[in-house]
Write an enzyme that holds these catalytic residues in place. Structure first.
Site, PDB file in Angstrom:
ATOM      1  N   THR A  46       2.216 -54.261  22.406  1.00 43.26           N
ATOM      2  CA  THR A  46       1.112 -55.199  22.214  1.00 43.26           C
ATOM      3  C   THR A  46       0.187 -54.663  21.110  1.00 43.26           C
ATOM      4  OG1 THR A  46       1.222 -55.614  24.579  1.00 43.26           O
ATOM      5  CG2 THR A  46      -0.727 -56.416  23.465  1.00 43.26           C
ATOM      6  N   ASP A  89       9.906 -43.414  18.498  1.00 45.65           N
ATOM      7  CA  ASP A  89       8.732 -43.129  17.680  1.00 45.65           C
ATOM      8  C   ASP A  89       9.105 -42.270  16.473  1.00 45.65           C
ATOM      9  OD1 ASP A  89       6.088 -43.158  16.962  1.00 45.65           O
ATOM     10  OD2 ASP A  89       5.430 -41.738  18.482  1.00 45.65           O
ATOM     11  N   ASN A  94       0.986 -52.855  18.617  1.00 42.65           N
ATOM     12  CA  ASN A  94       1.602 -52.905  17.284  1.00 42.65           C
ATOM     13  C   ASN A  94       1.203 -54.157  16.496  1.00 42.65           C
ATOM     14  OD1 ASN A  94       4.755 -51.301  18.249  1.00 42.65           O
ATOM     15  ND2 ASN A  94       2.922 -50.415  17.324  1.00 42.65           N
TER      16      ASN A  94
HETATM   17  C1  FPP Z   1       7.803 -46.407  16.007  1.00 41.63           C
HETATM   18  O1  FPP Z   1       7.700 -45.684  14.807  1.00 41.63           O
HETATM   19  C2  FPP Z   1       8.713 -47.538  15.893  1.00 41.63           C
HETATM   20  C3  FPP Z   1       8.364 -48.867  15.950  1.00 41.63           C
HETATM   21  C4  FPP Z   1       6.991 -49.315  16.128  1.00 41.63           C
HETATM   22  C5  FPP Z   1       9.371 -49.924  15.809  1.00 41.63           C
HETATM   23  C6  FPP Z   1      10.731 -49.673  16.375  1.00 41.63           C
HETATM   24  C7  FPP Z   1      11.668 -50.656  15.793  1.00 41.63           C
HETATM   25  C8  FPP Z   1      12.925 -50.439  15.396  1.00 41.63           C
HETATM   26  C9  FPP Z   1      13.620 -49.155  15.575  1.00 41.63           C
HETATM   27  C10 FPP Z   1      13.698 -51.514  14.705  1.00 41.63           C
HETATM   28  C11 FPP Z   1      13.979 -52.778  15.451  1.00 41.63           C
HETATM   29  C12 FPP Z   1      14.436 -52.611  16.837  1.00 41.63           C
HETATM   30  C13 FPP Z   1      15.489 -53.205  17.443  1.00 41.63           C
HETATM   31  C14 FPP Z   1      15.611 -53.062  18.913  1.00 41.63           C
HETATM   32  C15 FPP Z   1      16.553 -53.977  16.759  1.00 41.63           C
HETATM   33  P1  FPP Z   1       6.295 -45.631  14.058  1.00 41.63           P
HETATM   34  O2  FPP Z   1       6.262 -46.716  13.057  1.00 41.63           O
HETATM   35  O3  FPP Z   1       5.203 -45.666  15.069  1.00 41.63           O
HETATM   36  O4  FPP Z   1       6.374 -44.231  13.365  1.00 41.63           O
HETATM   37  P2  FPP Z   1       5.167 -43.227  13.057  1.00 41.63           P
HETATM   38  O5  FPP Z   1       4.596 -42.823  14.377  1.00 41.63           O
HETATM   39  O6  FPP Z   1       5.861 -42.105  12.366  1.00 41.63           O
HETATM   40  O7  FPP Z   1       4.209 -43.948  12.191  1.00 41.63           O
END
Ligand code: FPP
Length: 240
Positions: free
Chosen positions: A64, A18, A66
Site C-alpha cells: 500500500t 527487497d 509503494n
Molecule cells: C523492492 O525493492 C521491490 C519492489 C517494491 C517491487 C517488487 C517487484 C518485482 C520483483 C517485479 C514484479 C513482480 C512480479 C510478482 C511479477 P525496492 O525497490 O524497495 O529496492 P530498494 O529497497 O533497494 O530501493
C-alpha cells in the site's frame, strides 16, 4: 536441495522481495532495471519452490505504501506486472501452479486487474502449488478491512475468535506461513502478514532480490529445518 528433509518442509513460505533499487544503483542503472531483473528472481524462486514441494508461496510485490513512490516508478512497476503475468501464465500452467492475489486489488489500474483476473481464472484448477501475489497489500489495511466486514455482517462479540477472525482476512484459504524470508539485509516486517506470522520463523539474507535464486530459497529452508519450533512450549514437552 539434496540436504533438505522433504518430510519437514514449510507448507507456506512468504517472501518480502527487497533491494531491487539498490541492486540497480550498484550497476549505475535506473531503479526500473532492478525491478526487471527482480522478475527473473521471481521466476526462478517460483519454479524452485514448486519443484521441491512447497504448497504456498506468497510474494510481497507491491505494498500500500509503494503507491507513494514517484509516479514514473509506480507506472513502470504496474507495466512490469502486467507483462510478467501475461508472459508467465504459460509457465504457471506448465508447472501446474495456481495464481492468486491478496490486497486492495481494486486500486490497481484496470489493465492490471484484468490481466490478473484472467491468469487467476486460467490457473484455478492447478494443484501443485499456489502462488499468492500481495499487491497493493498492507496488513493494517487487511485487518481493518476484516473488522469493517465483521461489523457489516452484524457479528456478535462472542462470535469472534481466532478462527472466525481468520475467515475475514484475505488469506482465509491459505495456511499461515511457517517461514518468512526478507532479502537485502533489512530487518523489518513492513506491514506484511502481521496476523499470519505470529509463529513464523524469520529468515533474513543480505542478498538483493534480483540476485536471489532457488539455491537461496533452499538455504533458507535448510536453516528453517535446523530450528526448534516450540510454540510457547518447552523443549522437553516437544520431545514427549
Ligand atoms: C523492492 O525493492 C521491490 C519492489 C517494491 C517491487 C517488487 C517487484 C518485482 C520483483 C517485479 C514484479 C513482480 C512480479 C510478482 C511479477 P525496492 O525497490 O524497495 O529496492 P530498494 O529497497 O533497494 O530501493
Amino acid at each position: 536441495m539434496e540436504e533438505i528433509d522433504k518430510d519437514n518442509l514449510p507448507k507456506h513460505i512468504a517472501i518480502t522481495m527487497d533491494g531491487n533499487g539498490r541492486w540497480a544503483k550498484t550497476k549505475g542503472k535506473l531503479r526500473v532495471f532492478g525491478h526487471k531483473n527482480g522478475v527473473k528472481a521471481v521466476r526462478d524462486t517460483v519454479e524452485g519452490a514448486a519443484e521441491i514441494g512447497i504448497k504456498y508461496l506468497t510474494l510481497y510485490a507491491f505494498s500500500t505504501e509503494n503507491w507513494n513512490r514517484p509516479e514514473k516508478e509506480v507506472n513502470a512497476l504496474m507495466t512490469l506486472l502486467v507483462s510478467a503475468i501475461n508472459k508467465e501464465t504459460k509457465t504457471l500452467m506448465d508447472n501446474n501452479i495456481r495464481l492468486s492475489a491478496i490486497g486492495d486489488i481494486e486500486k490497481l489500474p484496470s489493465k492490471a486487474q484484468t490481466e490478473l483476473q484472467e491468469a487467476i481464472e486460467k490457473t484455478k484448477d492447478n494443484t501443485r502449488m499456489t502462488l499468492v501475489l500481495a499487491l497493493s497489500y498492507s496488513s493494517r489495511w487487511e485487518i481493518l478491512n476484516a473488522v469493517r466486514n465483521i461489523i457489516k455482517d452484524g457479528k456478535k462479540a462472542e462470535e469472534i475468535n481466532e478462527t472466525t477472525f481468520q475467515q475475514y482476512l484475505t488469506t482465509k484459504s491459505v495456511p499461515d506461513p511457517e517461514l518468512l524470508i526478507r532479502t537485502s539485509g533489512e530487518y523489518r516486517i513492513s506491514n506484511f502478514l502481521l496476523w499470519q506470522i505470529a509463529y513464523s520463523e524469520l529468515y533474513f539474507t543480505d542478498t538483493l532480490w534480483p540476485d536471489f535464486r532457488r539455491t537461496d530459497l533452499y538455504k533458507a529452508i535448510l536453516n528453517y529445518q535446523n530450528r526448534e519450533r516450540r510454540f510457547g512450549k518447552t523443549t522437553e514437552q516437544l520431545q514427549k
